[in-house]
Write a protein that holds these residues in place. Structure first.
Motif, PDB file in Angstrom:
ATOM      1  N   ASP A 149       0.822  -1.209   0.000  1.00  0.00           N
ATOM      2  CA  ASP A 149       0.000   0.000   0.000  1.00  0.00           C
ATOM      3  C   ASP A 149       0.855   1.257   0.000  1.00  0.00           C
ATOM      4  OD1 ASP A 149      -2.021  -1.798   0.169  1.00  0.00           O
ATOM      5  OD2 ASP A 149      -2.589  -1.343   2.236  1.00  0.00           O
ATOM      6  N   VAL A 150       2.071   1.130   0.516  1.00  0.00           N
ATOM      7  CA  VAL A 150       2.967   2.287   0.590  1.00  0.00           C
ATOM      8  C   VAL A 150       3.303   2.801  -0.809  1.00  0.00           C
ATOM      9  CG1 VAL A 150       5.236   3.080   1.367  1.00  0.00           C
ATOM     10  CG2 VAL A 150       3.929   1.473   2.756  1.00  0.00           C
ATOM     11  N   PHE A 151       3.344   1.891  -1.796  1.00  0.00           N
ATOM     12  CA  PHE A 151       3.702   2.300  -3.151  1.00  0.00           C
ATOM     13  C   PHE A 151       2.689   3.293  -3.726  1.00  0.00           C
ATOM     14  CE2 PHE A 151       5.870  -1.880  -2.889  1.00  0.00           C
ATOM     15  CZ  PHE A 151       7.165  -1.429  -3.076  1.00  0.00           C
ATOM     16  N   TYR A 152       1.445   3.167  -3.318  1.00  0.00           N
ATOM     17  CA  TYR A 152       0.418   4.104  -3.810  1.00  0.00           C
ATOM     18  C   TYR A 152       0.755   5.526  -3.382  1.00  0.00           C
ATOM     19  CZ  TYR A 152      -3.912   6.777  -3.804  1.00  0.00           C
ATOM     20  OH  TYR A 152      -4.845   7.757  -3.972  1.00  0.00           O
ATOM     21  N   PHE A 153       1.069   5.701  -2.085  1.00  0.00           N
ATOM     22  CA  PHE A 153       1.347   7.040  -1.577  1.00  0.00           C
ATOM     23  C   PHE A 153       2.687   7.559  -2.105  1.00  0.00           C
ATOM     24  CE2 PHE A 153      -1.433   4.991   1.566  1.00  0.00           C
ATOM     25  CZ  PHE A 153      -2.455   5.918   1.612  1.00  0.00           C
ATOM     26  N   CYS A 154       3.660   6.683  -2.304  1.00  0.00           N
ATOM     27  CA  CYS A 154       4.928   7.109  -2.902  1.00  0.00           C
ATOM     28  C   CYS A 154       4.729   7.602  -4.331  1.00  0.00           C
ATOM     29  CB  CYS A 154       5.929   5.953  -2.887  1.00  0.00           C
ATOM     30  SG  CYS A 154       6.510   5.504  -1.244  1.00  0.00           S
ATOM     31  N   ARG A 155       3.936   6.863  -5.082  1.00  0.00           N
ATOM     32  CA  ARG A 155       3.691   7.260  -6.465  1.00  0.00           C
ATOM     33  C   ARG A 155       2.954   8.593  -6.534  1.00  0.00           C
ATOM     34  NH1 ARG A 155      -0.312   3.699  -9.769  1.00  0.00           N
ATOM     35  NH2 ARG A 155      -1.754   5.179  -8.838  1.00  0.00           N
ATOM     36  N   LYS A 156       1.949   8.772  -5.679  1.00  0.00           N
ATOM     37  CA  LYS A 156       1.204  10.015  -5.663  1.00  0.00           C
ATOM     38  C   LYS A 156       2.102  11.192  -5.300  1.00  0.00           C
ATOM     39  CE  LYS A 156      -2.987   8.973  -6.844  1.00  0.00           C
ATOM     40  NZ  LYS A 156      -3.584   9.582  -8.066  1.00  0.00           N
ATOM     41  N   GLY A 157       3.023  10.975  -4.354  1.00  0.00           N
ATOM     42  CA  GLY A 157       3.936  12.039  -3.975  1.00  0.00           C
ATOM     43  C   GLY A 157       4.855  12.440  -5.099  1.00  0.00           C
ATOM     44  N   ILE A 158       5.400  11.448  -5.814  1.00  0.00           N
ATOM     45  CA  ILE A 158       6.299  11.742  -6.938  1.00  0.00           C
ATOM     46  C   ILE A 158       5.532  12.429  -8.071  1.00  0.00           C
ATOM     47  CG2 ILE A 158       7.756  10.696  -8.708  1.00  0.00           C
ATOM     48  CD1 ILE A 158       8.464   8.523  -6.650  1.00  0.00           C
ATOM     49  N   GLU A 159       4.306  11.965  -8.343  1.00  0.00           N
ATOM     50  CA  GLU A 159       3.497  12.598  -9.376  1.00  0.00           C
ATOM     51  C   GLU A 159       3.228  14.062  -9.049  1.00  0.00           C
ATOM     52  OE1 GLU A 159      -0.056  10.374  -9.869  1.00  0.00           O
ATOM     53  OE2 GLU A 159       0.861   8.805 -11.107  1.00  0.00           O
ATOM     54  N   THR A 160       2.982  14.343  -7.780  1.00  0.00           N
ATOM     55  CA  THR A 160       2.712  15.716  -7.366  1.00  0.00           C
ATOM     56  C   THR A 160       3.943  16.598  -7.536  1.00  0.00           C
ATOM     57  OG1 THR A 160       1.081  14.936  -5.748  1.00  0.00           O
ATOM     58  CG2 THR A 160       1.929  17.162  -5.455  1.00  0.00           C
ATOM     59  N   ILE A 161       5.124  16.039  -7.236  1.00  0.00           N
ATOM     60  CA  ILE A 161       6.356  16.810  -7.406  1.00  0.00           C
ATOM     61  C   ILE A 161       6.613  17.084  -8.893  1.00  0.00           C
ATOM     62  CG2 ILE A 161       8.870  16.738  -7.143  1.00  0.00           C
ATOM     63  CD1 ILE A 161       8.404  15.094  -4.585  1.00  0.00           C
ATOM     64  N   MET A 162       6.374  16.078  -9.740  1.00  0.00           N
ATOM     65  CA  MET A 162       6.646  16.227 -11.168  1.00  0.00           C
ATOM     66  C   MET A 162       5.590  17.054 -11.887  1.00  0.00           C
ATOM     67  SD  MET A 162       9.501  14.740 -11.738  1.00  0.00           S
ATOM     68  CE  MET A 162       9.434  14.656 -13.525  1.00  0.00           C
ATOM     69  N   ASP A 163       4.342  16.904 -11.484  1.00  0.00           N
ATOM     70  CA  ASP A 163       3.242  17.550 -12.213  1.00  0.00           C
ATOM     71  C   ASP A 163       2.198  18.019 -11.210  1.00  0.00           C
ATOM     72  OD1 ASP A 163       1.681  18.468 -14.256  1.00  0.00           O
ATOM     73  OD2 ASP A 163       0.812  16.531 -14.752  1.00  0.00           O
ATOM     74  N   ASP A 164       2.508  19.094 -10.514  1.00  0.00           N
ATOM     75  CA  ASP A 164       1.615  19.637  -9.500  1.00  0.00           C
ATOM     76  C   ASP A 164       0.513  20.443 -10.173  1.00  0.00           C
ATOM     77  OD1 ASP A 164       0.414  20.665  -7.288  1.00  0.00           O
ATOM     78  OD2 ASP A 164       2.017  22.051  -6.782  1.00  0.00           O
ATOM     79  N   GLU A 165      -0.727  20.032  -9.997  1.00  0.00           N
ATOM     80  CA  GLU A 165      -1.835  20.703 -10.668  1.00  0.00           C
ATOM     81  C   GLU A 165      -2.212  22.010  -9.996  1.00  0.00           C
ATOM     82  OE1 GLU A 165      -5.506  18.357  -8.412  1.00  0.00           O
ATOM     83  OE2 GLU A 165      -5.298  18.248 -10.581  1.00  0.00           O
ATOM     84  N   VAL A 166      -1.626  22.331  -8.853  1.00  0.00           N
ATOM     85  CA  VAL A 166      -1.936  23.577  -8.151  1.00  0.00           C
ATOM     86  C   VAL A 166      -0.902  24.656  -8.444  1.00  0.00           C
ATOM     87  CG1 VAL A 166      -2.295  24.649  -5.898  1.00  0.00           C
ATOM     88  CG2 VAL A 166      -3.153  22.343  -6.321  1.00  0.00           C
ATOM     89  N   THR A 167       0.385  24.343  -8.227  1.00  0.00           N
ATOM     90  CA  THR A 167       1.431  25.348  -8.370  1.00  0.00           C
ATOM     91  C   THR A 167       1.493  25.922  -9.785  1.00  0.00           C
ATOM     92  OG1 THR A 167       2.718  24.170  -6.694  1.00  0.00           O
ATOM     93  CG2 THR A 167       3.886  25.796  -8.023  1.00  0.00           C
ATOM     94  N   LYS A 168       1.267  25.074 -10.795  1.00  0.00           N
ATOM     95  CA  LYS A 168       1.372  25.560 -12.170  1.00  0.00           C
ATOM     96  C   LYS A 168       0.233  26.511 -12.544  1.00  0.00           C
ATOM     97  CE  LYS A 168      -0.843  21.419 -14.136  1.00  0.00           C
ATOM     98  NZ  LYS A 168      -0.624  20.247 -14.984  1.00  0.00           N
TER      99      LYS A 168
END
Length: 482
Positions: free
Chosen positions: A113-132
């Protein structure tokens, strides 16, 4: 006394004639049409000419890049990561199925289950839908403004000369012309509203106030070479209502006020802005707050409620996002203006970034720098949609429900429509926001625009923790019952 030489006298005469001709052209082709709300179509011809030049420049860049084997940069409009709208439970179920082959309801917790949260964190760093959403939108084509496309570099002498010619036109011709128009519009606004403010209250004062505001805003619109297309004007806000719109730039106020009459809401400022506010409030009942009053939600709500209850007063113009977004999305609406109970008139504003970026990145540029960028752009082109008025849904008791409750057996209650639950301010705000995003072709986001300057609140993190905890505990409870 100083004697002027023949050459000096000639220069002075030519300068005087040039200034006279310039102001005559301003008066005939810009100021007078602005007063009467007419247009000679010059701006539309100008826009079409620019489009042809931009198309040629873009094709020339692409051809030059192919000749030199340079890769072309293409902005990722929808993000660099393809995302599908799936829930936390569905994604974890898929991870468990592909990893261990076990069903979701078998274990209480799995390390995978940890992989889900790790993937979401990396996706947010690479493609943050808020900061852009707080940075300027990158264009696919070059519009001869060096700040709008990464592909521009030296391609040919002809293209470089064209860019230099554009700089001369924007800074040596358009900028002085626009500064003169802006000065004229602001001066007339201060002078006109001050004079109208001394008139006794009545229809004459109201009529003059509306038209003075409208005339000055239209002159200011022309100071930006704004080309605006208004849709569904029969839905324009009416007295006693609240006009809400998505917020991209401070000039949103001018864009809307050049086509209608509004009461402004805001904090009292000093300097030039304070002079304008004091003059405007003399002619029209705008709602200004002291700095100490802005944080008092109850006082703000009371002032706004008193205003909208008077049906003779102009509709209030509010931007519920509370900050400027780069016109690619609509972020969370603050609920304050939706708690009043007045009729809401949604308005969607969509700018065309080809001619100039209207977004104000207040954390990067000051107001003076921003206005300079606006006045040195080619033009401001946008579309405005007036949406049908919306009201907050209240609980309605169905007639059939009452009949069954009073005269029929209780068993029939299951066969009739139950009363609709009352809509709270947050739900109403989200419904209005969704309508604006859908009409303007914008992305509907639930994030708070305050994240532009603040850190993510702990409640957002706790919400994800609660979802995961509920999934695990819920499955455990289900097994316990079975």
């Amino acid at each position: 006394m100083f004697l002027l030489l023949p050459f000096d006298s000639l220069v002075v005469n030519l300068l005087g004639i040039s200034i006279t001709v310039l102001f005559t052209l301003l008066l005939v082709f810009i100021i007078v049409p602005a007063i009467f709300g007419v247009s000679f179509g010059i701006r539309k011809v100008y826009m079409k000419t620019l489009l042809k030049v931009f198309q040629w420049a873009t094709l020339r860049i692409e051809r030059g890049a192919k000749e030199k084997n340079h890769p072309l940069y293409k902005p990722y409009v929808n993000g660099i990561i393809a995302k599908e709208p799936t829930s936390l439970e569905e994604e974890i179920k898929e991870i468990r199925r592909s990893g261990s082959g076990k069903a979701l309801d078998t274990p209480e917790f799995e390390l995978s289950d940890v992989f889900y949260f790790c993937r979401k964190g990396i996706e947010t760093i690479m493609d943050d839908e808020v900061t852009k959403r707080f940075s300027a939108e990158e264009l696919e084509s070059w519009n001869l403004l060096s700040r709008t496309n990464y592909n521009f570099q030296y391609i040919s002498l002809r293209l470089t000369v064209l860019w230099g010619l554009g700089v001369l036109i924007r800074y040596c011709f358009l900028l002085p012309l626009r500064i003169a128009l802006a000065f004229t519009g602001i001066s007339l606004l201060v002078t006109g509203t001050t004079v109208v403010g001394y008139l006794p209250n009545g229809r004459c004062k109201e009529f003059l106030s509306k038209h003075v505001h409208l005339m000055c805003y239209r002159i200011c619109v022309r100071a930006l070479t704004a080309i605006i297309t208004y849709h569904d004007r029969e839905n324009r806000p009416r007295n006693g209502g609240i006009c809400v719109a998505n917020h991209t730039s401070p000039i949103d106020v001018i864009i809307l006020a050049s086509d209608g009459y509004y009461a402004m809401v805001g904090q009292i400022h000093g300097g030039l802005m304070g002079v304008i506010q004091r003059a405007m409030v003399k002619a029209c009942p705008h709602v200004w707050f002291e700095r100490s009053e802005v944080k008092d939600r109850h006082l703000v709500a009371k002032r706004l409620t008193e205003h909208v209850q008077d049906k003779s007063k102009l509709p209030i113009l509010i931007f519920p996002e509370g900050t400027c977004i780069n016109n690619t999305s609509v972020m969370m609406f603050k609920k304050g203006s939706f708690e009043i109970g007045a009729t809401v008139y949604p308005v969607a504003i969509k700018y065309d970034p080809q001619f100039g970026d209207a977004f104000w990145n207040s954390s990067k540029y000051g107001m003076v720098t921003y206005l300079l960028r606006m006045m040195t752009s080619w033009a401001i082109v946008c579309s405005v949609w007036y949406l049908p008025p919306m009201t907050r849904q209240v609980s309605k008791v169905n007639v059939a429900y009452l009949i069954c409750y009073l005269f029929g057996p209780l068993l029939l209650l299951n066969s009739v429509i139950l009363p609709q639950p009352e809509e709270d301010a947050v739900q109403f705000a989200n419904r209005v926001k969704s309508a604006i995003a859908r009409q303007g072709g914008l992305v509907d986001l639930l994030w708070d625009g305050g994240l532009k300057r603040e850190k993510v609140k702990d409640t957002f993190k706790e919400e994800q923790q609660k979802l995961y905890s509920k999934m695990i505990v819920g499955n455990h409870e289900d097994r316990s019952r079975s």
